[in-house]
Motif scaffolding. Structure first.
Motif, mmCIF file in Angstrom:
data_model
loop_
_atom_site.group_PDB
_atom_site.id
_atom_site.type_symbol
_atom_site.label_atom_id
_atom_site.label_comp_id
_atom_site.label_asym_id
_atom_site.label_seq_id
_atom_site.Cartn_x
_atom_site.Cartn_y
_atom_site.Cartn_z
ATOM 1 N N VAL A 183 -9.054 3.110 15.632
ATOM 2 C CA VAL A 183 -10.463 3.047 15.232
ATOM 3 C C VAL A 183 -10.831 4.254 14.369
ATOM 4 C CG1 VAL A 183 -12.843 3.178 16.089
ATOM 5 C CG2 VAL A 183 -11.217 1.606 17.155
ATOM 6 N N ALA A 184 -10.413 5.446 14.796
ATOM 7 C CA ALA A 184 -10.745 6.662 14.052
ATOM 8 C C ALA A 184 -10.159 6.627 12.647
ATOM 9 C CB ALA A 184 -10.235 7.894 14.809
ATOM 10 N N ARG A 210 -8.505 -2.534 2.204
ATOM 11 C CA ARG A 210 -9.786 -2.614 2.911
ATOM 12 C C ARG A 210 -9.709 -3.615 4.069
ATOM 13 N NH1 ARG A 210 -12.718 -4.285 -1.006
ATOM 14 N NH2 ARG A 210 -12.896 -2.200 -1.888
ATOM 15 N N TRP A 211 -9.129 -4.786 3.816
ATOM 16 C CA TRP A 211 -9.012 -5.783 4.881
ATOM 17 C C TRP A 211 -8.006 -5.353 5.946
ATOM 18 C CZ3 TRP A 211 -12.498 -9.154 5.893
ATOM 19 C CH2 TRP A 211 -13.335 -9.621 4.876
ATOM 20 N N PHE A 212 -6.972 -4.651 5.529
ATOM 21 C CA PHE A 212 -6.013 -4.093 6.477
ATOM 22 C C PHE A 212 -6.697 -3.105 7.421
ATOM 23 C CE2 PHE A 212 -3.466 -0.014 6.524
ATOM 24 C CZ PHE A 212 -2.747 -0.277 7.677
ATOM 25 N N LEU A 213 -7.561 -2.255 6.884
ATOM 26 C CA LEU A 213 -8.278 -1.275 7.711
ATOM 27 C C LEU A 213 -9.270 -1.963 8.642
ATOM 28 C CD1 LEU A 213 -8.855 1.452 4.984
ATOM 29 C CD2 LEU A 213 -7.412 1.690 7.015
ATOM 30 N N ILE A 214 -9.932 -3.003 8.163
ATOM 31 C CA ILE A 214 -10.849 -3.759 9.021
ATOM 32 C C ILE A 214 -10.082 -4.388 10.183
ATOM 33 C CG2 ILE A 214 -12.341 -5.798 9.112
ATOM 34 C CD1 ILE A 214 -13.194 -5.084 6.218
ATOM 35 N N THR A 244 0.796 -1.231 0.000
ATOM 36 C CA THR A 244 0.000 0.000 0.000
ATOM 37 C C THR A 244 0.827 1.278 0.000
ATOM 38 O OG1 THR A 244 -0.138 0.153 2.420
ATOM 39 C CG2 THR A 244 -1.794 -1.212 1.308
ATOM 40 N N GLY A 245 2.139 1.204 0.307
ATOM 41 C CA GLY A 245 2.973 2.394 0.386
ATOM 42 C C GLY A 245 2.954 3.061 1.745
ATOM 43 N N MET A 246 2.197 2.529 2.682
ATOM 44 C CA MET A 246 2.158 3.081 4.038
ATOM 45 C C MET A 246 1.675 1.994 4.978
ATOM 46 S SD MET A 246 -1.179 5.553 3.719
ATOM 47 C CE MET A 246 -2.791 4.887 3.337
ATOM 48 N N GLY A 247 1.598 2.329 6.281
ATOM 49 C CA GLY A 247 1.007 1.395 7.232
ATOM 50 C C GLY A 247 1.977 0.738 8.175
ATOM 51 N N LEU A 248 3.301 0.860 7.936
ATOM 52 C CA LEU A 248 4.234 0.167 8.832
ATOM 53 C C LEU A 248 4.126 0.665 10.277
ATOM 54 C CD1 LEU A 248 7.820 -1.019 8.140
ATOM 55 C CD2 LEU A 248 7.354 0.282 10.206
ATOM 56 N N PRO A 249 4.201 1.975 10.537
ATOM 57 C CA PRO A 249 4.090 2.418 11.932
ATOM 58 C C PRO A 249 2.734 2.077 12.552
ATOM 59 C CG PRO A 249 4.950 4.167 10.529
ATOM 60 C CD PRO A 249 4.429 3.108 9.629
ATOM 61 N N THR A 250 1.668 2.174 11.749
ATOM 62 C CA THR A 250 0.329 1.934 12.285
ATOM 63 C C THR A 250 0.151 0.473 12.679
ATOM 64 O OG1 THR A 250 -0.408 3.613 10.720
ATOM 65 C CG2 THR A 250 -2.112 2.388 11.877
ATOM 66 N N VAL A 251 0.578 -0.440 11.798
ATOM 67 C CA VAL A 251 0.486 -1.864 12.117
ATOM 68 C C VAL A 251 1.366 -2.203 13.308
ATOM 69 C CG1 VAL A 251 0.967 -4.196 11.277
ATOM 70 C CG2 VAL A 251 -0.124 -2.540 9.771
ATOM 71 N N LEU A 254 -7.280 -3.201 11.503
ATOM 72 C CA LEU A 254 -6.958 -2.109 12.427
ATOM 73 C C LEU A 254 -8.165 -1.715 13.265
ATOM 74 C CD1 LEU A 254 -4.731 0.401 10.416
ATOM 75 C CD2 LEU A 254 -4.006 -1.324 12.060
ATOM 76 N N LEU A 255 -9.341 -1.683 12.637
ATOM 77 C CA LEU A 255 -10.566 -1.335 13.356
ATOM 78 C C LEU A 255 -10.823 -2.322 14.494
ATOM 79 C CD1 LEU A 255 -13.195 0.332 13.565
ATOM 80 C CD2 LEU A 255 -14.179 -1.185 11.840
#
Length: 249
Positions: A111-112, A230-234, A26-33, A236-237
């Motif tokens: 969540v946000a 989409r599944w990555f965001l789910i 996705t080009g992002m998401g490492l810190p968030t995950v 995280l949620l």
């Protein structure tokens, strides 16, 4: 926390491999995950300490790979200054010793971000509004980074709203994440919260993160990035909701 704990080493390696995989696709998401998963296993402060080196390496790579470094610096420096100031000011929550509140803040941020990205419609910020919007977004992003270790809110939606070309957007995200990472590291060191053992383990985590990024880049051509995201965001949620439910028990 020591390097001699096999279960910890395995958990950190698996987390950063997965985080690198997401970033590769996705080009992002490492810190968030990394913050989301490690924040469910450790204190948010410990998770943020482990995040610093892999995040710095992968985001500098992303930043320097783009074509418009100088132009983006000239355009986005007020936002980057705001990120730095906001992060240093917001670290009292992450380093204050109240693990319960910090965990709730991290869960709420996940969540946000997930809900917003899943349901919000794209928007455009006119060029004339950047003069005041960029420093405001930077300060807000910095405050969230300092309080939770998560870099994406509201920086990612804002940068996506500027009408940047694809390669410029990826580079702008790399710039924002790099500044956030170094501001977080400086703030942790300034407050005496960056332990030597955590730094060593964080440095080792670069290897699975880079392997994960490589694997994600190979996977990008075989999966739909939109479906993957989409599944990555789910995920995280659900992870953020579990954190919130944990502190409310």
């Amino acid at each position: 926390m020591t390097l001699g704990e096999p279960l910890l080493l395995a958990a950190v390696a698996a987390t950063f491999f997965a985080a690198g995989l997401v970033k590769g696709v996705t080009g992002m998401g490492l810190p968030t995950v990394a913050m989301g998963v490690l924040g469910a296993l450790l204190s948010p402060l410990a998770a943020a300490s482990l995040l610093v080196v892999p995040s710095a390496v992968t985001n500098i790579w992303q930043l320097l790979a783009g074509p418009s470094f100088g132009a983006l610096i000239r355009r986005l420096w007020p936002m980057m200054l705001g990120v730095t100031i906001g992060t240093l000011a917001g670290l009292s929550l992450l380093t204050g010793g109240d693990t319960r509140t910090a965990t709730a803040a991290l869960g709420g941020a996940l969540v946000a971000y997930a809900l917003y990205t899943l349901v919000a419609k794209p928007f455009t910020v006119p060029a004339r509004a950047e003069t005041w919007a960029s420093p405001l977004v930077g300060l807000t992003t910095g405050a969230v980074t300092g309080g939770t270790g998560v870099f994406v809110i509201p920086a990612v939606p804002y940068l996506q709203s500027l009408g940047l070309a694809k390669d410029d957007l990826v580079q702008a995200l790399g710039l924002s994440f790099t500044v956030s990472t170094f501001a977080l590291a400086a703030g942790l060191a300034w407050r005496g919260a960056y332990e030597v053992g955590n730094f060593a383990l964080s440095a080792l985590a670069v290897v699975p993160a880079l392997i994960g990024m490589w694997a994600g880049q190979q996977l990008r051509d075989r999966v739909s990035p939109a479906t993957f995201k989409r599944w990555f965001l789910i995920f995280l949620l659900l992870l953020g909701a579990e954190m919130l439910s944990r502190v409310m028990r």
